[in-house]
Design a protein around this motif. Structure first.
Motif, PDB file in Angstrom:
ATOM      1  N   GLU A 153      29.100  42.973  73.487  1.00 32.47           N
ATOM      2  CA  GLU A 153      28.215  43.958  72.854  1.00 32.47           C
ATOM      3  C   GLU A 153      26.778  43.813  73.354  1.00 32.47           C
ATOM      4  O   GLU A 153      26.085  44.810  73.569  1.00 32.47           O
ATOM      5  N   ASN A 154      26.320  42.580  73.547  1.00 35.57           N
ATOM      6  CA  ASN A 154      24.971  42.346  74.058  1.00 35.57           C
ATOM      7  C   ASN A 154      24.806  42.954  75.445  1.00 35.57           C
ATOM      8  O   ASN A 154      23.836  43.660  75.719  1.00 35.57           O
ATOM      9  N   VAL A 155      25.759  42.689  76.324  1.00 39.46           N
ATOM     10  CA  VAL A 155      25.705  43.228  77.684  1.00 39.46           C
ATOM     11  C   VAL A 155      25.739  44.756  77.643  1.00 39.46           C
ATOM     12  O   VAL A 155      24.955  45.422  78.321  1.00 39.46           O
ATOM     13  N   CYS A 156      26.629  45.312  76.836  1.00 31.84           N
ATOM     14  CA  CYS A 156      26.719  46.774  76.730  1.00 31.84           C
ATOM     15  C   CYS A 156      25.420  47.368  76.223  1.00 31.84           C
ATOM     16  O   CYS A 156      24.930  48.375  76.762  1.00 31.84           O
ATOM     17  N   SER A 157      24.842  46.774  75.211  1.00 28.97           N
ATOM     18  CA  SER A 157      23.593  47.274  74.647  1.00 28.97           C
ATOM     19  C   SER A 157      22.488  47.283  75.693  1.00 28.97           C
ATOM     20  O   SER A 157      21.737  48.256  75.816  1.00 28.97           O
ATOM     21  N   ARG A 158      22.380  46.232  76.464  1.00 28.13           N
ATOM     22  CA  ARG A 158      21.349  46.136  77.499  1.00 28.13           C
ATOM     23  C   ARG A 158      21.541  47.174  78.600  1.00 28.13           C
ATOM     24  O   ARG A 158      20.582  47.559  79.261  1.00 28.13           O
ATOM     25  N   LEU A 159      22.780  47.621  78.791  1.00 34.45           N
ATOM     26  CA  LEU A 159      23.075  48.584  79.847  1.00 34.45           C
ATOM     27  C   LEU A 159      23.273  50.013  79.322  1.00 34.45           C
ATOM     28  O   LEU A 159      23.619  50.909  80.079  1.00 34.45           O
ATOM     29  N   GLY A 160      23.066  50.218  78.029  1.00 29.98           N
ATOM     30  CA  GLY A 160      23.208  51.549  77.452  1.00 29.98           C
ATOM     31  C   GLY A 160      24.649  52.021  77.368  1.00 29.98           C
ATOM     32  O   GLY A 160      24.918  53.215  77.455  1.00 29.98           O
ATOM     33  N   LEU A 161      25.577  51.092  77.183  1.00 28.58           N
ATOM     34  CA  LEU A 161      27.007  51.412  77.105  1.00 28.58           C
ATOM     35  C   LEU A 161      27.543  51.101  75.714  1.00 28.58           C
ATOM     36  O   LEU A 161      27.037  50.214  75.027  1.00 28.58           O
ATOM     37  N   SER A 162      28.591  51.802  75.319  1.00 25.27           N
ATOM     38  CA  SER A 162      29.287  51.499  74.069  1.00 25.27           C
ATOM     39  C   SER A 162      30.316  50.408  74.337  1.00 25.27           C
ATOM     40  O   SER A 162      30.911  50.347  75.406  1.00 25.27           O
ATOM     41  N   SER A 163      30.515  49.561  73.350  1.00 25.17           N
ATOM     42  CA  SER A 163      31.538  48.517  73.443  1.00 25.17           C
ATOM     43  C   SER A 163      32.749  48.952  72.626  1.00 25.17           C
ATOM     44  O   SER A 163      32.629  49.273  71.441  1.00 25.17           O
TER      45      SER A 163
END
Length: 182
Positions: free
Chosen positions: A142-152
């Motif tokens: 979720e952290n990686v997705c949030s930083r990249l503007g992606l949904s998890s």
């Protein structure tokens, strides 16, 4: 959604990719983090000289047992595969939350892989993972997705093992036991 599927070679990650498709999403790329290739080409039981390694990492976040099957899974599914060797292979931030990034933490290898895939496939807007019960793993994805503007997407999250095994049987996943560990 256009989904990047984190696949390890294990049943849970491939089942989550299938769940995405069943729910109307399009899996546009498989992403895999794998152990580094051996540094020698001498044939040994762990290295047959063809870079077919049984090597695995003792990772807090990533399953590497079975990573050898990911390329075949990609070919069978007709979905492109992008891989990255885990160069660091250790979790420097071991608290449950992953609020501050540490450039030498293994999670940053996942960030770089997903970032590169997003550059290649700009239509991607989600990442799926086979996380079932690990808050540690789910929060990092979720952290990686949030930083990249992606949904998890974690469609197996907190499902009982009997439910997951039932889905595996119902969907015809040919899962093989390759290792047990605690």
């Amino acid at each position: 959604m256009k989904v990047i599927a984190l696949v390890s070679g294990g049943k849970d990650s491939i089942l989550c990719a299938q769940e995405c498709i069943a729910r109307g999403h399009e899996v546009i790329c498989f992403a895999n983090l794998k152990p580094p290739l051996p540094t020698t080409t001498t044939a040994t039981p762990a290295n047959d000289g063809n870079n077919n390694t049984d090597q695995e990492l003792d990772s807090f976040c990533f399953q590497t047992v079975g990573h050898q099957a990911v390329r075949a899974m990609s070919q069978c599914a007709g979905i492109p595969l992008r891989t990255r060797c885990i160069e660091v292979g250790q979790s420097l931030v071991q608290s449950l939350e992953y609020a501050t990034q540490h450039k030498n933490d293994e999670v940053e290898q996942m960030y770089e892989l997903i970032r590169e895939i997003k550059e290649e496939f700009p239509e991607a807007n989600a990442v799926c993972s086979g996380a079932i019960l690990s808050d540690y793993q789910r929060l990092r994805v979720e952290n990686v997705c949030s930083r990249l503007g992606l949904s998890s997407l974690a469609f197996l999250w907190q499902k009982s093992y009997s439910d997951v095994l039932g889905k595996i049987v119902d969907q015809g996943v040919d899962a093989r036991l390759v290792k047990t560990a605690t």
